[in-house]
Design a protein around this motif. Sequence first.
Motif, PDB file in Angstrom:
ATOM      1  N   GLN A 173       0.825  -1.202   0.000  1.00 65.50           N
ATOM      2  CA  GLN A 173       0.000   0.000   0.000  1.00 65.50           C
ATOM      3  C   GLN A 173       0.860   1.254   0.000  1.00 65.50           C
TER       4      GLN A 173
ATOM      5  N   TRP B 114       2.091   1.711  -3.458  1.00 68.15           N
ATOM      6  CA  TRP B 114       1.033   2.243  -4.304  1.00 68.15           C
ATOM      7  C   TRP B 114       0.886   3.744  -4.110  1.00 68.15           C
ATOM      8  N   LYS B 115       0.997   4.212  -2.860  1.00 71.17           N
ATOM      9  CA  LYS B 115       0.926   5.649  -2.593  1.00 71.17           C
ATOM     10  C   LYS B 115       2.078   6.382  -3.262  1.00 71.17           C
TER      11      LYS B 115
ATOM     12  N   TYR C 172       1.418   6.650  -6.906  1.00 72.19           N
ATOM     13  CA  TYR C 172       0.364   7.630  -7.161  1.00 72.19           C
ATOM     14  C   TYR C 172       0.918   9.049  -7.098  1.00 72.19           C
ATOM     15  N   ASP C 173       1.758   9.322  -6.090  1.00 67.59           N
ATOM     16  CA  ASP C 173       2.362  10.643  -5.964  1.00 67.59           C
ATOM     17  C   ASP C 173       3.387  10.904  -7.071  1.00 67.59           C
TER      18      ASP C 173
ATOM     19  N   GLU D  28      -4.532   5.295  -1.502  1.00 70.48           N
ATOM     20  CA  GLU D  28      -3.763   6.458  -1.932  1.00 70.48           C
ATOM     21  C   GLU D  28      -4.209   7.733  -1.236  1.00 70.48           C
TER      22      GLU D  28
ATOM     23  N   SER E 180       3.891   9.588   1.802  1.00 70.48           N
ATOM     24  CA  SER E 180       4.669   8.881   0.786  1.00 70.48           C
ATOM     25  C   SER E 180       5.400   9.853  -0.120  1.00 70.48           C
TER      26      SER E 180
ATOM     27  N   SER F 206      -5.708  -1.482  -8.499  1.00 65.43           N
ATOM     28  CA  SER F 206      -4.901  -2.234  -7.548  1.00 65.43           C
ATOM     29  C   SER F 206      -5.329  -3.676  -7.428  1.00 65.43           C
TER      30      SER F 206
END
Length: 291
Positions: free
Chosen positions: A219, A222-223, A226-227, A254, A262, A288
């Motif tokens: 997770q 994934w963050k 995304y950033d 996210e 993150s 995801s």
Amino acid sequence: MIAAEEPLAHVAYIYDGTPEGLLTAVFQAYANHEDPEDIAREDAFQPRLDQSVRTVAADAKLAERVKRGIIRATGKSGFEAVLHASLSDDAQTGTIVYRFVRYAMRPDARRAAIGEITHPAVAPLVALDRSVMNERHLMQQFLRFERLEGNIWFARCSPKASVVPLLMDWFSARFNDVPFMIYDEAHHIAGIYEGSGWYLVQTDELKLPEKAADETLMQQAWKRFYDAVSIEARYHPELRRQFMPKRFWKHLPEMDMRNGASGANAYSLNTPSRSKAGMKLSSAAPPSCQK
């Protein structure tokens, strides 16, 4: 409760909120030679002044008979519209479905009924159908799965319509033989796929395995992704809320700060607006749930 042998002019039918319960209520209206003023879910019913009430218990066999009748009268597309509409949270759902069925079953309206989108008995059903299918589409975009011990994937959601039954085929085709569960917190329905077929469970309580050992790490990764794909200069919180409705955020990793920031672009649900010149969204981010 009023006896079924007494036809009433001012009567309402209440059912359990399931599509089977609604179709059973439609059947009973015909069987009782009545034209109910309202057909409503038990938890959303508000009786009118001097209105009698019948409580209808769901009956799968009677519901199946109504289903076959709708398909004969309007085709498969007509029944699918009825089924989708029956999953709506709108308080008028039962009455809207009933009025459509009454109109569609008339000999002069058969087959063409679902296409008469401006007719007062058809337009509300079409609107509910579109609303429910739009909610299904949003769930396909914003549902996020986490891996639990035993290689079970789990996702929570709180949709505005009971769309889990409409999601199970779509996700089971993508998970193939991997077990997963989707739990609808708003309607207390769990869709369970065990690798070769799915079923629904009505429940208010879940007992889940612990998260897999690497789930928190995934997770966080994934963050960071995304950033990393966002563009700081085009940050636009209003546009983000338009494409990513805020009601979904509590279930999106996210948007969750519990596991730590993150990077420089990390934010929380209460991040203030910094710009109105662009947007911070990534259409390139893969879902995801994919393996």
